[in-house]
Scaffold this motif. Structure first.
Motif, PDB file in Angstrom:
ATOM      1  N   GLY A  68       0.818  -1.166   0.001  1.00 10.62           N
ATOM      2  CA  GLY A  68       0.161   0.019   0.053  1.00 10.62           C
ATOM      3  C   GLY A  68       1.024   1.327   0.080  1.00 10.62           C
ATOM      4  O   GLY A  68       1.966   1.333   0.364  1.00 10.62           O
ATOM      5  N   PRO A  69       0.094   2.459  -0.290  1.00  9.80           N
ATOM      6  CA  PRO A  69       0.971   3.598  -0.244  1.00  9.80           C
ATOM      7  C   PRO A  69       1.251   4.151   1.101  1.00  9.80           C
ATOM      8  O   PRO A  69       0.111   3.927   1.898  1.00  9.80           O
ATOM      9  N   VAL A  70       2.268   4.957   1.466  1.00  4.73           N
ATOM     10  CA  VAL A  70       2.447   5.623   2.645  1.00  4.73           C
ATOM     11  C   VAL A  70       1.504   7.057   2.358  1.00  4.73           C
ATOM     12  O   VAL A  70       1.460   7.542   1.053  1.00  4.73           O
ATOM     13  N   TRP A  71       0.709   7.427   3.139  1.00  2.00           N
ATOM     14  CA  TRP A  71      -0.161   8.749   3.297  1.00  2.00           C
ATOM     15  C   TRP A  71       0.670   9.674   3.405  1.00  2.00           C
ATOM     16  O   TRP A  71       1.355  10.056   4.380  1.00  2.00           O
ATOM     17  N   TYR A  72       0.810  10.587   2.218  1.00  2.00           N
ATOM     18  CA  TYR A  72       1.439  11.967   2.495  1.00  2.00           C
ATOM     19  C   TYR A  72       0.573  12.980   2.416  1.00  2.00           C
ATOM     20  O   TYR A  72       0.905  14.247   1.845  1.00  2.00           O
ATOM     21  N   GLY A  73      -0.795  12.948   2.812  1.00  2.00           N
ATOM     22  CA  GLY A  73      -1.813  13.924   2.600  1.00  2.00           C
ATOM     23  C   GLY A  73      -2.707  13.992   1.282  1.00  2.00           C
ATOM     24  O   GLY A  73      -3.529  14.748   1.327  1.00  2.00           O
ATOM     25  N   GLY A  74      -2.234  12.840   0.640  1.00  2.00           N
ATOM     26  CA  GLY A  74      -3.452  12.771  -0.511  1.00  2.00           C
ATOM     27  C   GLY A  74      -2.911  13.138  -1.858  1.00  2.00           C
ATOM     28  O   GLY A  74      -3.520  13.208  -2.869  1.00  2.00           O
ATOM     29  N   TYR A  75      -1.737  14.090  -1.718  1.00  2.00           N
ATOM     30  CA  TYR A  75      -1.169  14.616  -3.044  1.00  2.00           C
ATOM     31  C   TYR A  75      -0.308  13.849  -3.969  1.00  2.00           C
ATOM     32  O   TYR A  75       0.379  14.310  -4.690  1.00  2.00           O
ATOM     33  N   LYS A  76       0.039  12.483  -3.613  1.00  2.00           N
ATOM     34  CA  LYS A  76       0.796  11.758  -4.098  1.00  2.00           C
ATOM     35  C   LYS A  76       0.164  10.413  -4.805  1.00  2.00           C
ATOM     36  O   LYS A  76       0.853   9.330  -4.799  1.00  2.00           O
ATOM     37  N   ASP A  77      -1.104  10.683  -5.336  1.00  2.00           N
ATOM     38  CA  ASP A  77      -1.739   9.537  -5.826  1.00  2.00           C
ATOM     39  C   ASP A  77      -2.036   8.529  -4.794  1.00  2.00           C
ATOM     40  O   ASP A  77      -2.236   7.270  -5.363  1.00  2.00           O
ATOM     41  N   GLU A  78      -2.058   8.477  -3.624  1.00  2.00           N
ATOM     42  CA  GLU A  78      -2.272   7.540  -2.627  1.00  2.00           C
ATOM     43  C   GLU A  78      -3.562   6.698  -2.990  1.00  2.00           C
ATOM     44  O   GLU A  78      -3.514   5.742  -2.837  1.00  2.00           O
ATOM     45  N   PRO A  79      -4.782   7.652  -3.133  1.00  2.00           N
ATOM     46  CA  PRO A  79      -6.036   6.778  -3.440  1.00  2.00           C
ATOM     47  C   PRO A  79      -5.892   5.819  -4.511  1.00  2.00           C
ATOM     48  O   PRO A  79      -6.470   4.836  -4.475  1.00  2.00           O
ATOM     49  N   GLU A  80      -5.496   6.553  -5.713  1.00  2.00           N
ATOM     50  CA  GLU A  80      -5.246   5.523  -6.876  1.00  2.00           C
ATOM     51  C   GLU A  80      -4.311   4.188  -6.539  1.00  2.00           C
ATOM     52  O   GLU A  80      -4.620   3.054  -7.250  1.00  2.00           O
ATOM     53  N   GLN A  81      -3.137   4.654  -6.009  1.00  2.00           N
ATOM     54  CA  GLN A  81      -2.428   3.632  -5.617  1.00  2.00           C
ATOM     55  C   GLN A  81      -3.048   2.467  -4.786  1.00  2.00           C
ATOM     56  O   GLN A  81      -2.874   1.119  -4.749  1.00  2.00           O
ATOM     57  N   LEU A  82      -3.729   2.942  -3.607  1.00  2.00           N
ATOM     58  CA  LEU A  82      -4.407   1.999  -2.839  1.00  2.00           C
ATOM     59  C   LEU A  82      -5.551   1.173  -3.647  1.00  2.00           C
ATOM     60  O   LEU A  82      -5.698  -0.047  -3.601  1.00  2.00           O
ATOM     61  N   ALA A  83      -6.275   1.884  -4.630  1.00  2.00           N
ATOM     62  CA  ALA A  83      -7.202   1.160  -5.460  1.00  2.00           C
ATOM     63  C   ALA A  83      -6.485  -0.018  -6.316  1.00  2.00           C
ATOM     64  O   ALA A  83      -7.038  -1.230  -6.387  1.00  2.00           O
ATOM     65  N   SER A  84      -5.243   0.619  -6.657  1.00  2.00           N
ATOM     66  CA  SER A  84      -4.692  -0.626  -7.534  1.00  2.00           C
ATOM     67  C   SER A  84      -4.060  -1.784  -6.659  1.00  2.00           C
ATOM     68  O   SER A  84      -4.037  -2.775  -7.093  1.00  2.00           O
ATOM     69  N   CYS A  85      -3.974  -1.566  -5.341  1.00  2.00           N
ATOM     70  CA  CYS A  85      -3.539  -2.648  -4.678  1.00  2.00           C
ATOM     71  C   CYS A  85      -4.777  -3.734  -4.391  1.00  2.00           C
ATOM     72  O   CYS A  85      -4.636  -5.025  -4.527  1.00  2.00           O
ATOM     73  N   TYR A  86      -6.139  -3.199  -4.204  1.00  2.00           N
ATOM     74  CA  TYR A  86      -7.063  -3.816  -4.351  1.00  2.00           C
ATOM     75  C   TYR A  86      -7.342  -4.483  -5.624  1.00  2.00           C
ATOM     76  O   TYR A  86      -7.574  -5.842  -5.667  1.00  2.00           O
ATOM     77  N   GLN A  87      -7.213  -4.019  -6.790  1.00  2.00           N
ATOM     78  CA  GLN A  87      -7.634  -4.287  -8.111  1.00  2.00           C
ATOM     79  C   GLN A  87      -6.413  -5.721  -8.334  1.00  2.00           C
ATOM     80  O   GLN A  87      -6.558  -6.650  -8.845  1.00  2.00           O
ATOM     81  N   ALA A  88      -5.073  -5.170  -8.011  1.00  2.00           N
ATOM     82  CA  ALA A  88      -3.977  -6.350  -8.106  1.00  2.00           C
ATOM     83  C   ALA A  88      -4.095  -7.696  -7.446  1.00  2.00           C
ATOM     84  O   ALA A  88      -4.099  -8.812  -7.942  1.00  2.00           O
TER      85      ALA A  88
END
Ligand code: ADP
Length: 170
Positions: A80-100
């Motif tokens: 999963g992504p480390v949360w940096y405040g939401g400015y580093k594509d964290e939501p997209e990266q988390l979605a990608s974890c579930y998809q993968a």
């Protein structure tokens, strides 16, 4: 809409008898704290041996191993992504974890898969937003695929359980 293919449990994911549990791993895949440490502890040292041959994993991706001493047949390790405040594509990266992870379950014809709240511990992703992403990505995937047949969200505490319960009852 409520789905029979989605379930919510509270407790320790390492005890579940499912085809796969998902690990919130780090990019080394060599173990860590939180749920990762608990999974390695419960699965035993052969898991680390298999993980050494995987050469790590990028954020948003997933790799599968056997479950060793777990009741679960397999472990799907996702970073999963480390949360940096939401400015580093964290939501997209988390979605990608579930998809993968769901894609690996499908490719391996796994019927049941259990997810912890990826990134919502040490990695600091806000729990509400993470749960929305987890539920949305899962519902989208299972509406298009027959595997996995069942997805279980595992909350570790009452707060997490309530967040998922409200979302899943909508
Ligand atoms: P990350 O580094 O991705 O944030 P953590 O392991 O720190 O991963 O936390 C991810 C989530 O897993 C958190 O919500 C935490 O409460 C939960 N968790 C920790 N241990 C377990 C466990 N044994 N079973 C299920 N969930 C767990």
């Amino acid at each position: 809409m409520k789905s029979k293919r989605v379930e919510l449990l509270k407790g320790d994911i390492t005890t579940l008898k499912v085809d796969a549990i998902v690990n919130a791993a780090n990019s080394s895949l060599l173990g860590g704290g939180g749920v990762d440490g608990a999974i390695h502890m419960a699965a035993g040292p052969d898991l680390l041996n298999e993980c050494r041959d995987l050469n790590g994993c990028s954020t948003g991706q997933a790799k599968i191993t056997r479950g060793y001493n777990l009741q679960a047949g397999h472990i799907i390790h996702t970073v999963g992504p480390v949360w940096y405040g939401g400015y580093k594509d964290e939501p997209e990266q988390l979605a990608s974890c579930y998809q993968a992870s769901l894609k690996l379950a499908k490719e391996n014809k796994l019927k049941t898969i259990a997810f912890p709240g990826i990134s919502t511990g040490i990695y600091g992703f806000p729990k509400d937003l993470a749960a929305v992403i987890a539920v949305n990505e899962t519902k989208r995937f299972i509406s298009r695929n027959s595997y996995p047949e069942k997805v279980i969200f595992v909350a570790y505490d009452d707060e997490g359980y309530e967040i998922y319960r409200k979302l899943l009852n909508q």
